[in-house]
Design a protein around this motif. Structure first.
Motif, PDB file in Angstrom:
ATOM      1  N   ASN A  62       0.917  -1.355   0.070  1.00  0.00           N
ATOM      2  CA  ASN A  62      -0.242   0.170   0.251  1.00  0.00           C
ATOM      3  C   ASN A  62       0.942   1.072   0.099  1.00  0.00           C
ATOM      4  OD1 ASN A  62      -3.088  -0.568   0.018  1.00  0.00           O
ATOM      5  ND2 ASN A  62      -2.469  -1.812   1.717  1.00  0.00           N
ATOM      6  N   ALA A  63       1.985   1.365   0.454  1.00  0.00           N
ATOM      7  CA  ALA A  63       3.035   2.387   0.436  1.00  0.00           C
ATOM      8  C   ALA A  63       3.392   2.455  -1.027  1.00  0.00           C
ATOM      9  CB  ALA A  63       4.286   2.053   1.491  1.00  0.00           C
ATOM     10  N   ILE A  64       3.696   1.589  -1.745  1.00  0.00           N
ATOM     11  CA  ILE A  64       3.981   1.915  -3.000  1.00  0.00           C
ATOM     12  C   ILE A  64       2.978   2.321  -4.020  1.00  0.00           C
ATOM     13  CG2 ILE A  64       4.624   0.441  -5.393  1.00  0.00           C
ATOM     14  CD1 ILE A  64       6.421  -1.478  -3.520  1.00  0.00           C
ATOM     15  N   ARG A  65       1.422   1.468  -3.638  1.00  0.00           N
ATOM     16  CA  ARG A  65       0.348   1.920  -4.412  1.00  0.00           C
ATOM     17  C   ARG A  65       0.122   3.489  -4.054  1.00  0.00           C
ATOM     18  NH1 ARG A  65      -2.276  -1.793  -2.918  1.00  0.00           N
ATOM     19  NH2 ARG A  65      -2.510  -3.097  -4.882  1.00  0.00           N
ATOM     20  N   SER A  66       0.175   3.915  -2.766  1.00  0.00           N
ATOM     21  CA  SER A  66       0.027   5.430  -2.716  1.00  0.00           C
ATOM     22  C   SER A  66       1.005   6.334  -3.326  1.00  0.00           C
ATOM     23  CB  SER A  66      -0.116   5.777  -1.127  1.00  0.00           C
ATOM     24  OG  SER A  66       1.245   5.272  -0.477  1.00  0.00           O
ATOM     25  N   PHE A  67       2.238   5.915  -3.144  1.00  0.00           N
ATOM     26  CA  PHE A  67       3.468   6.590  -3.912  1.00  0.00           C
ATOM     27  C   PHE A  67       3.297   6.869  -5.247  1.00  0.00           C
ATOM     28  CE2 PHE A  67       7.503   7.031  -5.970  1.00  0.00           C
ATOM     29  CZ  PHE A  67       8.084   7.845  -5.008  1.00  0.00           C
ATOM     30  N   MET A  68       2.610   5.709  -6.068  1.00  0.00           N
ATOM     31  CA  MET A  68       2.501   5.974  -7.480  1.00  0.00           C
ATOM     32  C   MET A  68       1.311   6.807  -7.918  1.00  0.00           C
ATOM     33  SD  MET A  68       5.064   4.244  -8.297  1.00  0.00           S
ATOM     34  CE  MET A  68       4.930   4.316 -10.272  1.00  0.00           C
ATOM     35  N   LEU A  69       0.186   6.548  -6.911  1.00  0.00           N
ATOM     36  CA  LEU A  69      -1.157   7.301  -7.310  1.00  0.00           C
ATOM     37  C   LEU A  69      -0.858   8.721  -6.979  1.00  0.00           C
ATOM     38  CD1 LEU A  69      -3.645   4.871  -5.644  1.00  0.00           C
ATOM     39  CD2 LEU A  69      -3.394   5.257  -8.219  1.00  0.00           C
ATOM     40  N   VAL A  70      -0.038   9.141  -6.124  1.00  0.00           N
ATOM     41  CA  VAL A  70      -0.027  10.765  -5.843  1.00  0.00           C
ATOM     42  C   VAL A  70       0.773  11.299  -6.889  1.00  0.00           C
ATOM     43  CG1 VAL A  70       2.098  10.826  -4.472  1.00  0.00           C
ATOM     44  CG2 VAL A  70       0.204  12.233  -3.901  1.00  0.00           C
ATOM     45  N   GLY A 125       0.370  10.636 -10.178  1.00  0.00           N
ATOM     46  CA  GLY A 125      -0.526  10.629 -11.299  1.00  0.00           C
ATOM     47  C   GLY A 125      -0.163   9.183 -12.172  1.00  0.00           C
ATOM     48  N   PHE A 126       0.111   8.265 -11.577  1.00  0.00           N
ATOM     49  CA  PHE A 126       0.221   6.969 -12.288  1.00  0.00           C
ATOM     50  C   PHE A 126      -1.294   6.147 -12.306  1.00  0.00           C
ATOM     51  CE2 PHE A 126       4.507   7.585 -12.095  1.00  0.00           C
ATOM     52  CZ  PHE A 126       5.341   6.914 -13.100  1.00  0.00           C
ATOM     53  N   VAL A 127      -1.635   5.620 -13.248  1.00  0.00           N
ATOM     54  CA  VAL A 127      -2.987   4.881 -13.159  1.00  0.00           C
ATOM     55  C   VAL A 127      -2.496   3.244 -12.786  1.00  0.00           C
ATOM     56  CG1 VAL A 127      -4.934   3.909 -14.544  1.00  0.00           C
ATOM     57  CG2 VAL A 127      -3.954   6.552 -14.879  1.00  0.00           C
ATOM     58  N   GLU A 128      -3.303   2.988 -11.816  1.00  0.00           N
ATOM     59  CA  GLU A 128      -3.134   1.385 -11.546  1.00  0.00           C
ATOM     60  C   GLU A 128      -4.090   0.768 -12.440  1.00  0.00           C
ATOM     61  OE1 GLU A 128      -3.186  -1.720  -7.725  1.00  0.00           O
ATOM     62  OE2 GLU A 128      -4.207   0.290  -7.462  1.00  0.00           O
ATOM     63  N   VAL A 129      -3.372  -0.572 -13.003  1.00  0.00           N
ATOM     64  CA  VAL A 129      -4.021  -1.429 -14.063  1.00  0.00           C
ATOM     65  C   VAL A 129      -3.983  -2.742 -13.498  1.00  0.00           C
ATOM     66  CG1 VAL A 129      -3.945   0.325 -15.923  1.00  0.00           C
ATOM     67  CG2 VAL A 129      -2.248  -1.519 -15.471  1.00  0.00           C
ATOM     68  N   GLU A 130      -4.873  -3.550 -14.052  1.00  0.00           N
ATOM     69  CA  GLU A 130      -5.024  -4.852 -13.661  1.00  0.00           C
ATOM     70  C   GLU A 130      -5.185  -5.568 -15.189  1.00  0.00           C
ATOM     71  OE1 GLU A 130      -8.325  -6.454 -11.361  1.00  0.00           O
ATOM     72  OE2 GLU A 130      -7.331  -5.728  -9.722  1.00  0.00           O
ATOM     73  N   HIS A 169      10.638   5.579   0.498  1.00  0.00           N
ATOM     74  CA  HIS A 169       9.354   5.537   1.128  1.00  0.00           C
ATOM     75  C   HIS A 169       8.671   4.323   1.589  1.00  0.00           C
ATOM     76  CE1 HIS A 169       5.379   7.209   1.480  1.00  0.00           C
ATOM     77  NE2 HIS A 169       4.868   6.081   0.759  1.00  0.00           N
ATOM     78  N   ALA A 170       8.781   3.243   0.776  1.00  0.00           N
ATOM     79  CA  ALA A 170       8.275   2.076   1.114  1.00  0.00           C
ATOM     80  C   ALA A 170       8.861   1.366   2.449  1.00  0.00           C
ATOM     81  CB  ALA A 170       8.449   0.796  -0.045  1.00  0.00           C
ATOM     82  N   ALA A 171      10.400   1.404   2.485  1.00  0.00           N
ATOM     83  CA  ALA A 171      11.007   1.103   3.820  1.00  0.00           C
ATOM     84  C   ALA A 171      10.659   1.864   5.141  1.00  0.00           C
ATOM     85  CB  ALA A 171      12.423   1.162   3.484  1.00  0.00           C
ATOM     86  N   LYS A 172      10.503   3.047   4.861  1.00  0.00           N
ATOM     87  CA  LYS A 172      10.099   3.956   6.083  1.00  0.00           C
ATOM     88  C   LYS A 172       8.893   3.574   6.492  1.00  0.00           C
ATOM     89  CE  LYS A 172      11.538   7.073   8.899  1.00  0.00           C
ATOM     90  NZ  LYS A 172      12.501   7.077   9.899  1.00  0.00           N
ATOM     91  N   GLU A 173       7.772   3.474   5.607  1.00  0.00           N
ATOM     92  CA  GLU A 173       6.606   3.263   5.947  1.00  0.00           C
ATOM     93  C   GLU A 173       6.513   1.629   6.611  1.00  0.00           C
ATOM     94  OE1 GLU A 173       3.743   5.127   5.578  1.00  0.00           O
ATOM     95  OE2 GLU A 173       5.116   6.675   5.532  1.00  0.00           O
TER      96      GLU A 173
END
Length: 313
Positions: free
Chosen positions: A110-118, A120-125, A218-222
């Motif tokens: 979720n740390a990675i996900r929030s980093f990318m979303l903020v 402007g990246f679009v999460e896809v499946e 960011h991911a390590a710290k979170e």
């Protein structure tokens, strides 16, 4: 007197059960009938021990759900490593460190996900079943699609579909998804695992590398609350200046050849010399990759590697 621990998966509390508080009959029933893994209800008076442990002095108890088979004890439980992995639910139940890793895994992704979303990246499946695999060098799992009467493959990479999305006009995408590789198994190589991959159409390494470093930090710290780790004997400080290393220089130092010009026979000879299991018919890319896997274990990070030959990408 009996001391027990109640744990609902979120918090643990100590319970004190005394014969003169709940009566001889209830005390005897508890001693004879209750095992680790049972679900019980306890009523009593809350107090804190001299050592600061939150506890409950029981005035009554009752059985809610009986465990058909008691879980292994903390001291004489799962000692066999293979059994631990086959019965992971017991390993998690008995070892708080393993349970904590399950929670940290959720925080990590979720740390990675929030980093990318903020950013402007679009999460896809993207599809898991494919008619042709690509994006990596690996043996796929094969299954049959009954409705179409064709064989299909479980994906070995997240790459190709995201590149098609760039063609479709969506320039910034990422996916956190499961991939499957039907080959060797070890404690560091699962046959199915979660992979993260992202694409940014109009960014080169001058912007991408600093972003990637920020992502790791960011991911390590979170997840762990620190940027300093000891991993396989290497001290790693993600906050320090990251090394820049060249793939070809590392391989030439280890094996005496340049991966960009080496021939197939030399690679196979080196695999034999290093006693690395391999398919004699493996192409040069697979052979060089097997040799690289041995080299990478000697590198202490953090580092950014460049120079990997095109045939390995």
């Amino acid at each position: 007197i009996n001391f027990i621990d109640l744990n609902d998966g979120t918090v643990k509390v100590q319970v004190l059960i005394k014969k003169d508080e709940i009566g001889e009959e209830q005390f005897g029933l508890f001693t004879d009938a209750v095992d680790a893994g049972d679900f019980i209800e306890v009523t009593g008076i809350a107090f804190t021990t001299n050592r600061g442990v939150n506890s409950l002095s029981a005035t009554s108890w009752r059985m809610l759900s009986k465990s058909l088979r008691p879980v292994p004890t903390e001291w004489f439980g799962l000692k066999d490593e293979d059994e631990r992995y086959r019965k992971r639910y017991l390993d998690i139940l008995l070892d708080p460190k393993v349970a904590d890793l399950v929670r940290k895994r959720s925080i990590f992704w979720n740390a990675i996900r929030s980093f990318m979303l903020v950013r402007g990246f679009v999460e896809v499946e993207t599809p898991v079943l494919e008619t042709m695999t690509g994006g990596a060098e690996a043996r796929p799992f094969v299954t049959h699609h009954n409705a179409l009467d064709i064989d299909v493959y479980l994906r070995i990479s997240l790459e190709l579909w995201q590149k098609k999305l760039m063609v479709a006009g969506i320039p910034k995408t990422f996916e956190i998804g499961r991939i499957f590789r039907n080959e060797g198994m070890s404690h560091e190589h699962a046959q199915d695992y979660t992979q993260f991959e992202f694409y940014d159409s109009y960014t080169d390494a001058r912007e991408g590398v600093p972003m990637l470093i920020d992502l790791y930090r960011h991911a390590a710290k979170e997840t762990f609350g620190t940027l300093r780790f000891t991993i396989n004997g290497h001290d790693v400080d993600l906050c320090a200046e990251w090394q820049r290393v060249d793939f070809n220089d590392l391989m030439e130092k280890a094996y005496g050849f340049d991966p960009r010009t080496v021939d197939h026979a030399a690679v196979i000879a080196m695999l034999k010399k290093e006693r690395i299991d391999h398919d004699p018919k493996a192409d040069i890319g697979r052979g060089v990759d097997l040799l690289w896997k041995k080299v990478r274990k000697t590198i202490g990070g953090p580092a950014v590697m460049t120079g990997m030959p095109v045939y390995l990408e």
